[in-house]
Structure formats: C-alpha cells, structure tokens
Design an enzyme around this catalytic site. Structure first.
Site, PDB file in Angstrom:
ATOM      1  N   GLY A   1       0.784  -1.229   0.000  1.00 36.40           N
ATOM      2  CA  GLY A   1       0.000   0.000   0.000  1.00 36.40           C
ATOM      3  C   GLY A   1       0.813   1.274   0.000  1.00 36.40           C
ATOM      4  O   GLY A   1       1.858   1.381  -0.644  1.00 36.40           O
TER       5      GLY A   1
ATOM      6  N   ASP B   1       6.891  -5.393  15.957  1.00 34.65           N
ATOM      7  CA  ASP B   1       5.553  -4.921  16.286  1.00 34.65           C
ATOM      8  C   ASP B   1       5.679  -3.582  17.007  1.00 34.65           C
ATOM      9  O   ASP B   1       6.280  -3.493  18.079  1.00 34.65           O
ATOM     10  CB  ASP B   1       4.853  -5.944  17.177  1.00 34.65           C
ATOM     11  CG  ASP B   1       3.365  -5.673  17.335  1.00 34.65           C
ATOM     12  OD1 ASP B   1       2.969  -4.497  17.340  1.00 34.65           O
ATOM     13  OD2 ASP B   1       2.591  -6.651  17.460  1.00 34.65           O
TER      14      ASP B   1
ATOM     15  N   TYR C   1     -11.951   5.069  16.232  1.00 35.65           N
ATOM     16  CA  TYR C   1     -10.944   5.261  15.192  1.00 35.65           C
ATOM     17  C   TYR C   1     -10.469   6.714  15.153  1.00 35.65           C
ATOM     18  O   TYR C   1      -9.276   6.986  15.035  1.00 35.65           O
ATOM     19  CB  TYR C   1     -11.504   4.846  13.836  1.00 35.65           C
ATOM     20  CG  TYR C   1     -10.522   5.006  12.692  1.00 35.65           C
ATOM     21  CD1 TYR C   1      -9.337   4.284  12.663  1.00 35.65           C
ATOM     22  CD2 TYR C   1     -10.794   5.873  11.639  1.00 35.65           C
ATOM     23  CE1 TYR C   1      -8.432   4.420  11.621  1.00 35.65           C
ATOM     24  CE2 TYR C   1      -9.899   6.013  10.587  1.00 35.65           C
ATOM     25  CZ  TYR C   1      -8.725   5.285  10.583  1.00 35.65           C
ATOM     26  OH  TYR C   1      -7.823   5.438   9.539  1.00 35.65           O
TER      27      TYR C   1
END
Length: 315
Positions: A37, A90, A185
């Site tokens: 992406g 991570d 979000y």
C-alpha cells in the site's frame, strides 16, 4: 540523481546531492508497516533515489487476503535501487521498537527519517466496537507513532542535514461529525496527529521536522478494498503513488522551514507546481510517473470529479 551516500553506503543525512538537487539518496528511512500500500509506495519512491529503507512490519508470511510481506517489500526496494533492511517487529512493544531502531542505525550508520505508517482501522460505532479493537487502534496508531518517534530521537538528532518525522494521519478537524461517526478510530488517528503537533513544537529548534500527510481522496489500498468499500470504492480512489510523491516532496524540504503542518497530498504537489493529477487515476499511476516529476496523464474512465473524498476532510 547523484548519490549523497558515503563511500561505504552508510547514511550521510543530506537532502541534496552535490549538484544541489533534492534527493533522498543515502538517507536512511525507518518505517512502521510498509509491506504494501501507501507505505510500500513511499519506500519505493525513496529507493529510486538510492535511499536506505528499513521496514518494520509483522507480516513475515503471506496473508490469504493481503498481498506482500516484509521480505517481498525489501526485494522490491532493492530492485528499485535502494538498500533494504526487513525487520519483523511490532510497533506496540517497546523492546521490538528499540531493536528496530538499533538495527537500522547499525546497518546504515544513522537514521534521518521516521515514517509512522502502521495503522489499524475499525469504523464501528461506539456500542459496536469491541474494546480489543479499540485497544489495538490506540496501541498501533497513537501509542506506536509516539513510541517509534521517541525511540529514534537520539539518532534523528545526529542527522547531518536535519531530520524528519512523517506521520500518516489527518488534520485535527474538530467538526463533531468525525468523532460522532467513528469515535474509537477518530481518537486513535487524532492521537497520531497530536504526535505531529507536539513534536514539531518540542523539536522546533533542533532541525527535526514533524509533519502529517493525508490523502485528499481515498487511496486504492487493502484497507479500502477489504474494509471500507470493496471494488466500487477502489475504482473511485487514486493510486498510492500520489502519497509517495507527496511524501518525497516533504522529506526533501528543509526541516526548519516545513514543520508542524497537516498536509494533504494534492496540496503538497500543487505547491510544487503540479496541476495534472490524471496519472494517479485508477490504472494510471502504477509506475509512479505522476506527481512531483509531472503527472502521467493516463486516460481512464474515472474522472477527477468521480473520486471519493477521504474521511476527516469536510470538502
């Protein structure tokens, strides 16, 4: 473009080559996410200059619904002309971030740019959002961006020609619509934007820029395809290369002159004199020919007026 890399290929920290041309050659970028992406597009644009790119991502093995791994991204970066360091890590965990920062600095001699690209998304309304998903978005988006920038700061301070922290997050838009539409979000993405606002002020006298970049329209990514709108929305979305060209433009600007800004991809390129964005229409920007180098002008049935405005923008 001429290379600003040292003879051994380590980072020189310079945003211009010996002829004064803007370039990321020899600069070292550490990016969270980036195996696909927008993040991968930014990495490949930097690689074409000859940059060093470290990708910290969780995707070690292929995912049935998501194309690309940290290893395939590294291969593409090197094929494009850059030097790659794939790091399985991570951004939620301090030890993992610290290891990624130290491995990047050891491999390339420093860090000039941090790109906070990793992000989790769930647009559920408040009563339907599991706290597990809420925590995931906060941990990756807001906390992860803060943690990666914080951990890299000692190396950014050593960058010879200034440094950049670029966060892929929206303008701080206090229109209640956006908090009301997907509160969890919105909180996590605005947390990323607060990292930009705070770091820009905190580091203003240190030649370390902090900026946010957000797309004017939706971008054809896995998130758009799998979460937001499927084929119909993907067909009304620009290609990731517009974000890559805008990111390159920001990262080759003087960090003392461009910091604390919430930038929109199209506006960034217009500031550089770009007026034709047709190369970023679906099917028109896969080679990255548009944007700062001049848009490709590809013919496509989708028109600019058909594109979908991205969230957090009021129009």
């Amino acid at each position: 473009m001429g290379s600003a890399a040292a003879a051994d290929g380590t980072s020189t920290g310079r945003a211009h080559d010996t002829a004064g041309r803007r370039t990321l050659a020899g600069r070292t970028l550490l990016m969270s996410g980036g195996s696909r992406g927008i993040g991968l597009a930014i990495a490949l644009r930097a690689a074409r200059d000859g940059a060093n790119v470290a990708i910290m991502a969780k995707t070690d093995q292929p995912h049935p619904k998501l194309e690309g791994t940290v290893h395939t991204a590294a291969a593409q970066i090197e094929a494009a002309g850059g030097r790659a360091l794939p790091i399985i890590g991570d951004v939620r965990f301090e030890e993992s971030v610290a290891e990624a920062v130290e491995r990047t600095a050891a491999a390339f001699g420093g860090i000039d740019v941090v790109v906070n690209n990793a992000s989790a998304i769930d647009l559920s309304p408040t009563d339907q959002l599991p706290m597990k998903k809420y925590d995931l978005m906060q941990d990756i988006n807001a906390r992860g961006s803060f943690l990666l920038a914080k951990t890299a700061l000692p190396h950014l301070r050593k960058a010879a020609d200034g440094a950049h922290v670029l966060t892929l997050s929206p303008p701080l838009n206090l229109n209640p619509h956006w908090a009301g539409k997907h509160l969890g979000y919105t909180m996590s993405k605005y947390g990323m934007s607060l990292v930009t606002l705070g770091l820009a002020e905190e580091l203003r006298d240190e030649r370390i820029a902090a900026n946010s970049l957000w797309p004017r329209t939706t971008i054809a990514t896995a998130a758009v395809q799998n979460v937001l709108g499927g084929d119909a929305l993907t067909a009304r979305s620009r290609t990731p290369e517009i974000m890559a060209d805008a990111a390159w433009t920001i990262l080759t600007r003087d960090p003392a002159a461009c910091t604390g800004r919430f930038l929109i991809d199209e506006d960034v390129l217009r500031e550089e004199g770009v007026t034709d964005f047709s190369g970023y229409l679906p099917g028109g920007g896969a080679d990255g020919a548009g944007g700062a180098g001049g848009a490709g002008g590809a013919e496509d049935s989708v028109r600019e007026e058909d594109l979908e405005l991205d969230i957090f923008l009021d129009g």
